[in-house]
Design a protein around this motif. Structure first.
Motif, mmCIF file in Angstrom:
data_model
loop_
_atom_site.group_PDB
_atom_site.id
_atom_site.type_symbol
_atom_site.label_atom_id
_atom_site.label_comp_id
_atom_site.label_asym_id
_atom_site.label_seq_id
_atom_site.Cartn_x
_atom_site.Cartn_y
_atom_site.Cartn_z
ATOM 1 N N TYR A 1 0.851 -1.179 0.000
ATOM 2 C CA TYR A 1 0.000 0.000 0.000
ATOM 3 C C TYR A 1 0.887 1.230 0.000
ATOM 4 C CZ TYR A 1 0.563 -0.688 5.092
ATOM 5 O OH TYR A 1 1.053 -0.899 6.353
ATOM 6 N N SER A 2 0.425 2.265 -0.681
ATOM 7 C CA SER A 2 1.267 3.442 -0.860
ATOM 8 C C SER A 2 0.403 4.676 -1.011
ATOM 9 C CB SER A 2 2.177 3.267 -2.088
ATOM 10 O OG SER A 2 1.400 3.039 -3.258
ATOM 11 N N ILE A 3 1.067 5.839 -0.927
ATOM 12 C CA ILE A 3 0.411 7.123 -1.103
ATOM 13 C C ILE A 3 1.344 8.035 -1.880
ATOM 14 C CG2 ILE A 3 1.175 7.781 1.228
ATOM 15 C CD1 ILE A 3 -1.168 9.758 1.329
ATOM 16 N N VAL A 4 0.797 8.736 -2.857
ATOM 17 C CA VAL A 4 1.515 9.802 -3.552
ATOM 18 C C VAL A 4 0.744 11.083 -3.308
ATOM 19 C CG1 VAL A 4 2.523 8.302 -5.306
ATOM 20 C CG2 VAL A 4 0.295 9.335 -5.721
ATOM 21 N N ALA A 5 1.460 12.192 -3.085
ATOM 22 C CA ALA A 5 0.754 13.402 -2.657
ATOM 23 C C ALA A 5 1.548 14.657 -2.985
ATOM 24 C CB ALA A 5 0.481 13.341 -1.152
ATOM 25 N N VAL B 1 -4.259 7.382 -2.871
ATOM 26 C CA VAL B 1 -3.844 6.256 -2.033
ATOM 27 C C VAL B 1 -4.243 4.972 -2.744
ATOM 28 C CG1 VAL B 1 -3.989 7.547 0.130
ATOM 29 C CG2 VAL B 1 -6.013 6.375 -0.707
ATOM 30 N N LEU B 2 -3.413 3.947 -2.615
ATOM 31 C CA LEU B 2 -3.676 2.713 -3.352
ATOM 32 C C LEU B 2 -3.083 1.516 -2.627
ATOM 33 C CD1 LEU B 2 -1.113 2.462 -6.261
ATOM 34 C CD2 LEU B 2 -1.308 4.562 -4.923
ATOM 35 N N GLY B 3 -3.629 0.351 -2.947
ATOM 36 C CA GLY B 3 -3.116 -0.860 -2.323
ATOM 37 C C GLY B 3 -3.585 -2.098 -3.047
ATOM 38 N N ASN B 4 -2.847 -3.178 -2.884
ATOM 39 C CA ASN B 4 -3.282 -4.484 -3.378
ATOM 40 C C ASN B 4 -2.828 -5.547 -2.391
ATOM 41 O OD1 ASN B 4 -0.476 -3.980 -4.689
ATOM 42 N ND2 ASN B 4 -0.758 -6.197 -4.875
ATOM 43 N N LEU B 5 -3.481 -6.673 -2.427
ATOM 44 C CA LEU B 5 -3.255 -7.754 -1.472
ATOM 45 C C LEU B 5 -3.423 -7.250 -0.040
ATOM 46 C CD1 LEU B 5 -0.469 -10.375 -2.313
ATOM 47 C CD2 LEU B 5 -2.519 -10.731 -0.949
ATOM 48 N N MET B 6 -4.376 -6.314 0.131
ATOM 49 C CA MET B 6 -4.686 -5.789 1.458
ATOM 50 C C MET B 6 -5.544 -6.793 2.223
ATOM 51 S SD MET B 6 -5.630 -1.897 0.314
ATOM 52 C CE MET B 6 -6.738 -2.540 -0.958
ATOM 53 N N ARG B 7 -5.495 -6.677 3.554
ATOM 54 C CA ARG B 7 -6.270 -7.603 4.371
ATOM 55 C C ARG B 7 -7.757 -7.485 4.069
ATOM 56 N NH1 ARG B 7 -5.005 -10.855 8.234
ATOM 57 N NH2 ARG B 7 -2.902 -9.980 8.314
ATOM 58 N N SER C 1 -7.456 -1.647 -4.530
ATOM 59 C CA SER C 1 -8.256 -0.485 -4.895
ATOM 60 C C SER C 1 -7.422 0.776 -4.727
ATOM 61 C CB SER C 1 -9.510 -0.382 -4.026
ATOM 62 O OG SER C 1 -9.168 -0.135 -2.669
ATOM 63 N N HIS C 2 -8.010 1.910 -5.117
ATOM 64 C CA HIS C 2 -7.363 3.191 -4.903
ATOM 65 C C HIS C 2 -8.435 4.242 -4.658
ATOM 66 C CE1 HIS C 2 -8.449 3.773 -9.132
ATOM 67 N NE2 HIS C 2 -8.313 5.073 -8.915
ATOM 68 N N VAL C 3 -8.017 5.339 -4.039
ATOM 69 C CA VAL C 3 -8.916 6.462 -3.796
ATOM 70 C C VAL C 3 -8.199 7.740 -4.222
ATOM 71 C CG1 VAL C 3 -10.209 7.792 -2.080
ATOM 72 C CG2 VAL C 3 -10.018 5.293 -1.840
ATOM 73 N N GLU C 4 -8.876 8.533 -5.057
ATOM 74 C CA GLU C 4 -8.333 9.819 -5.473
ATOM 75 C C GLU C 4 -8.842 10.901 -4.537
ATOM 76 O OE1 GLU C 4 -9.090 10.592 -9.582
ATOM 77 O OE2 GLU C 4 -8.523 8.565 -10.203
ATOM 78 N N GLU D 1 -9.194 2.928 2.519
ATOM 79 C CA GLU D 1 -10.071 3.944 3.095
ATOM 80 C C GLU D 1 -9.437 4.569 4.341
ATOM 81 O OE1 GLU D 1 -12.717 5.215 1.827
ATOM 82 O OE2 GLU D 1 -12.779 3.830 0.113
ATOM 83 N N ALA D 2 -8.719 3.753 5.107
ATOM 84 C CA ALA D 2 -8.046 4.277 6.302
ATOM 85 C C ALA D 2 -6.954 5.268 5.915
ATOM 86 C CB ALA D 2 -7.449 3.127 7.107
ATOM 87 N N MET D 3 -6.220 4.984 4.829
ATOM 88 C CA MET D 3 -5.222 5.933 4.355
ATOM 89 C C MET D 3 -5.867 7.230 3.891
ATOM 90 S SD MET D 3 -2.099 4.039 2.339
ATOM 91 C CE MET D 3 -3.084 3.070 1.210
ATOM 92 N N ALA D 4 -6.974 7.098 3.179
ATOM 93 C CA ALA D 4 -7.691 8.283 2.698
ATOM 94 C C ALA D 4 -8.169 9.138 3.863
ATOM 95 C CB ALA D 4 -8.860 7.859 1.817
ATOM 96 N N GLN D 5 -8.704 8.488 4.878
ATOM 97 C CA GLN D 5 -9.191 9.215 6.049
ATOM 98 C C GLN D 5 -8.041 9.936 6.745
ATOM 99 O OE1 GLN D 5 -10.807 6.794 9.183
ATOM 100 N NE2 GLN D 5 -11.957 8.487 10.082
ATOM 101 N N SER D 6 -6.894 9.279 6.840
ATOM 102 C CA SER D 6 -5.736 9.895 7.472
ATOM 103 C C SER D 6 -5.313 11.152 6.718
ATOM 104 C CB SER D 6 -4.575 8.897 7.526
ATOM 105 O OG SER D 6 -3.407 9.519 8.008
ATOM 106 N N TRP D 7 -5.282 11.071 5.387
ATOM 107 C CA TRP D 7 -4.885 12.239 4.590
ATOM 108 C C TRP D 7 -5.809 13.428 4.859
ATOM 109 C CZ3 TRP D 7 -0.929 14.125 2.101
ATOM 110 C CH2 TRP D 7 -1.106 15.191 1.221
#
Length: 255
Positions: free
Chosen positions: A3-7, A69-75, A60-63, A81-87
């Protein structure tokens, strides 16, 4: 697996990328950055097509405004969504803090279904340059049981050293009060490290501010500092009269 984030920071224009995975050395293949141009995180199938096929769920990913924010093979599907909320909830904080917070939030939400192994963060300024220029943060944890904890520790150290670098620039510009505030903040961040006060002392010697240099050099000592300081004088990087040199060596030699 990742999982990663670009910003992009709306206040400074800085660009940043951060990632965590249960694989070796994520920092060597997922994040890419060029100051003033852009930032990329390529994960899943790391190739020129950016792995658009065969991602294993949950993927999935969220713009967002200023970030993706994006991720694959997530639990589960809540990780991104947690990364998006944090941002969204860390608005106003420095970019590197928002990036690392997003990774921690993702891990708290379940993270990579396989666990943790490596993490990385990169931040660059808004000015265009060669790919290696204007990069202010470039940290990697290639193999660790708790890579995000270790990455946060390295980021803490990196911040202190960046404060020291800024302090040196302010000293050269004549803004001594602002420089001192940054030197003190850097020392407070790493109270057990003898290196920041030593190099602050060296800078003050170069500036001819000997009494201030003595105070800095006496802050925390190291058995090798007398020899190191003497070598700097022998190499001609520092200059003073013999009596002052003796007094400086006594300061760093005292127990």
């Amino acid at each position: 697996m990742t999982y990663s984030i670009v910003a992009r920071c709306p206040e400074t224009g800085d660009l940043g990328v951060a990632a965590q995975t249960c694989n070796f050395a994520v920092g060597s293949w997922v994040p890419w950055i060029r100051a003033g141009v852009g930032v990329v995180a390529t994960q899943a199938l790391v190739n020129v097509s950016y792995g658009p096929r065969q991602c294993v769920r949950y993927a999935s990913h969220v713009e967002l405004e200023g970030a993706v924010v994006l991720g694959n093979l997530m639990r589960d599907s809540e990780v991104v969504e947690a990364m998006a909320q944090s941002w969204e909830t860390t608005r106003g904080q420095p970019l590197h803090e928002r990036l690392i917070a997003a990774l921690h939030n993702a891990q708290d939400a379940g993270g990579d279904i396989r666990g943790q192994q490596s993490a990385a963060i990169k931040v660059a300024g808004p000015h265009v340059g060669e790919w290696w220029e204007h990069i202010s943060i470039d940290l990697r944890v290639d193999d660790h049981p708790n890579p995000l904890t270790e990455l946060s520790r390295l980021l803490h150290i990196s911040t202190a050293y960046r404060d020291a670098d800024k302090a040196g620039t302010l000293e050269e510009q004549g803004d001594r009060s602002a420089a001192l505030a940054l030197w003190n903040r850097a020392r407070a961040a790493l109270p057990e490290s003898p290196h920041l006060p030593f190099w602050h002392g060296v800078f003050l010697i170069e500036a001819g501010r000997i009494e201030e240099a003595k105070e800095a050099l006496a802050y925390r000592r190291n058995k090798d500092f007398p020899e190191l300081l003497a070598r700097l004088f022998q190499a001609g990087q520092l200059k003073t009269d013999p009596e002052t040199l003796r007094s400086l060596l006594e300061i760093v030699s005292s127990e």
